[in-house]
Write an enzyme that holds these catalytic residues in place. Structure first.
Site, mmCIF file in Angstrom:
data_model
loop_
_atom_site.group_PDB
_atom_site.id
_atom_site.type_symbol
_atom_site.label_atom_id
_atom_site.label_comp_id
_atom_site.label_asym_id
_atom_site.label_seq_id
_atom_site.Cartn_x
_atom_site.Cartn_y
_atom_site.Cartn_z
ATOM 1 C CE LYS A 1 -2.165 -6.236 -6.540
ATOM 2 N NZ LYS A 1 -2.118 -5.170 -7.554
ATOM 3 N N GLY B 1 -2.770 8.306 -0.487
ATOM 4 C CA GLY B 1 -1.565 7.487 -0.342
ATOM 5 C C GLY B 1 -0.636 7.813 -1.497
ATOM 6 N N GLY C 1 -8.354 9.304 -1.852
ATOM 7 C CA GLY C 1 -7.151 8.526 -1.514
ATOM 8 C C GLY C 1 -5.950 9.441 -1.546
HETATM 9 N N1 GLU Z 1 0.723 -2.656 -7.398
HETATM 10 C C1 GLU Z 1 0.823 -1.945 -8.624
HETATM 11 C C2 GLU Z 1 -0.354 -2.277 -9.524
HETATM 12 O O1 GLU Z 1 -1.400 -2.683 -9.083
HETATM 13 C C3 GLU Z 1 2.185 -2.103 -9.276
HETATM 14 C C4 GLU Z 1 2.529 -3.502 -9.657
HETATM 15 C C5 GLU Z 1 3.986 -3.659 -10.093
HETATM 16 O O2 GLU Z 1 4.707 -2.684 -10.172
HETATM 17 O O3 GLU Z 1 4.349 -4.812 -10.329
HETATM 18 O O4 GLU Z 1 -0.297 -2.075 -10.697
#
Ligand code: GLU
Length: 435
Positions: free
Chosen positions: A107, A234, A232
């Site tokens: 992340k 979004g 939310g």
């Molecule tokens: N940000 C999204 C999640 O928390 C997608 C992550 C991705 O597609 O790599 O799952």
């Protein structure tokens, strides 16, 4: 007092520790599951519109790559911290494993309020993030994606910056189409005309609805008169609400970061009209009011927290972490919660709600649709193929339903809640791959 990020990290690590102990995992392996492989911290210089250079703190945490390349979004938010990004990276390793896809967990995050930046400053920041972390990213090593406040457009800037680096690094000024497609596979959630996948934008919401439908089928509950409130509005909250309404579910309340809205007598909201109004007026609170002065009549505005305690059947926290906590847990009235945000329920609140018989579809399953379609986008990119939206949606449905089935069966077999079952299934898969 613990920060939000520390609290979230502790919650994720405690669950991993408890689950691993139950599964008799060795201490050495437990330590690998608890600690990320790498934490990259960078200071990102950005030239602002007034000519000043401002420095933003950025992170990329690479948690685990036993199942495949690190995978996970990049979030732009003022509350980003190293602990938060680490917690989210840890959850990604569990999520990709739960989904049964060949990817690991990572992340990224930048401490910034993107609403305070101009478009150009946002582009500079996105490109500079990649400049600083370029050597750690790649379609076979670490594949970023959107997360809170990051969009397909931001992915386009990042991908372009990455491709420019690859061109000079490999001394290939005119790469083939195939080569470009492979390099661009280092990012997912890109706009469709730049190698993104059809269906990616809707994927997280779509996956959540698939998980909810699967749960209701197991419980033998019909959708008739079932009410849903979504916190939310979004990308995730909006598409969850929209797709749930399209499938005949009754969404009665939604909220953005400022206010919530609902109609009198829990009448059904028109989700698409609500988004149109929010886009026009800039805030959901402007759209509904008691008198006829507002755009949509007969509505009522709610404080954001008020939405969480409405007497609905299904509550869908689809914004940020820790929103259901020791302060409000006793006021939650929904009997089913779908965790569309990452980590929306604190540990204390989780224990309490489970003891009250609330069924929680955990984040690592409920919101896995995004990363599943990221995986499909990555596959299309590395193979230089383009799939139809129907094909993508069918594959998403297949992968989500199979994941739900595995977690449900584990939960029944072991007589444990879905979250514990998901962690068991995920950790078992990673541990098996390590041997
Ligand atoms: N940000 C999204 C999640 O928390 C997608 C992550 C991705 O597609 O790599 O799952």
């Amino acid at each position: 007092m613990q920060s939000q990020g520390q609290q979230m990290l502790e919650t994720a690590q405690t669950l991993i520790l408890k689950t691993s102990k139950r599964l008799n995992v060795s201490d050495e392996v437990i330590s690998k599951l608890l600690n990320p492989n790498h934490i990259h911290t960078v200071d990102i210089p950005v030239i602002m519109d007034d000519g000043r250079t401002e420095i933003f703190r950025g992170y990329r945490v690479q948690h685990n790559n036993v199942l495949g390349p690190y995978k996970g979004g990049i979030r732009f938010h003022p509350q980003v911290s190293q602990e938060e990004v680490q917690a989210l990276a840890t959850l990604m390793s569990i999520k990709t494993s739960v989904a049964g896809i060949p990817l690991g967990g990572g992340k990224g995050g930048v401490v910034v309020d993107p609403r305070k930046l101009s478009r150009l400053e946002l582009e500079h920041l996105s490109r500079a993030y990649v400049d600083k972390l370029f050597m750690h990213i790649g379609e076979d090593t670490d594949i970023p994606a959107p997360d809170v406040n990051t969009t397909p457009e931001i992915m386009a800037w990042m991908t372009d910056e990455y491709v420019q680096h690859m061109k000079s690094e490999t001394e290939t000024p005119n790469p083939s189409h195939k080569q470009l497609s492979e390099w661009a596979a280092a990012f997912t959630g890109k706009p469709v005309h730049l190698g993104g996948s059809l269906g990616r934008t809707e994927a997280t919401g779509r996956g959540g609805v698939i998980a909810l439908v699967a749960l209701l089928a197991k419980l033998g509950r019909s959708k008739e008169s079932l009410t849903i409130a979504v916190q939310g509005f979004g990308n995730v909250g909006y598409y969850f609400s929209k797709l749930a309404s399209e499938q005949g579910y009754k969404v009665v309340a939604v909220s953005d970061s400022k206010t919530g809205i609902m109609l009198k007598d829990q009448a059904e909201l028109d989700v698409v009209a609500t988004l149109q109004c929010k886009t026009e007026k800039g805030a959901l609170g402007e759209c509904f009011c008691e008198s006829g002065a507002c755009r949509i009549d007969g509505g009522k505005t709610l404080m954001n927290d008020e939405l969480l305690t409405l007497p609905v059947d299904v509550l869908v926290p689809a914004a940020l972490e820790n929103v259901i906590n020791i302060e409000n847990m006793k006021d939650i009235r929904a009997k089913i919660i779908v965790e569309m945000a990452n980590g929306p329920i604190t540990e204390d609140a989780y224990e309490y709600l489970i003891s009250q018989g609330v069924i929680i579809i955990p984040d690592v399953l409920a919101n896995a649709g995004g990363v599943v379609v990221s995986y499909l986008e990555w596959l299309q990119g590395t193979k230089n193929e383009r799939w139809s939206e129907q094909e993508v949606n069918d594959k998403l449905h297949e992968i989500m339903t199979a994941a739900f089935e595995r977690i449900w069966n584990q939960s029944v077999k072991r007589n444990i809640p879905l979250k514990e079952a998901a962690f068991e299934v995920a950790i078992e898969r990673i541990v098996n791959e390590m041997h």
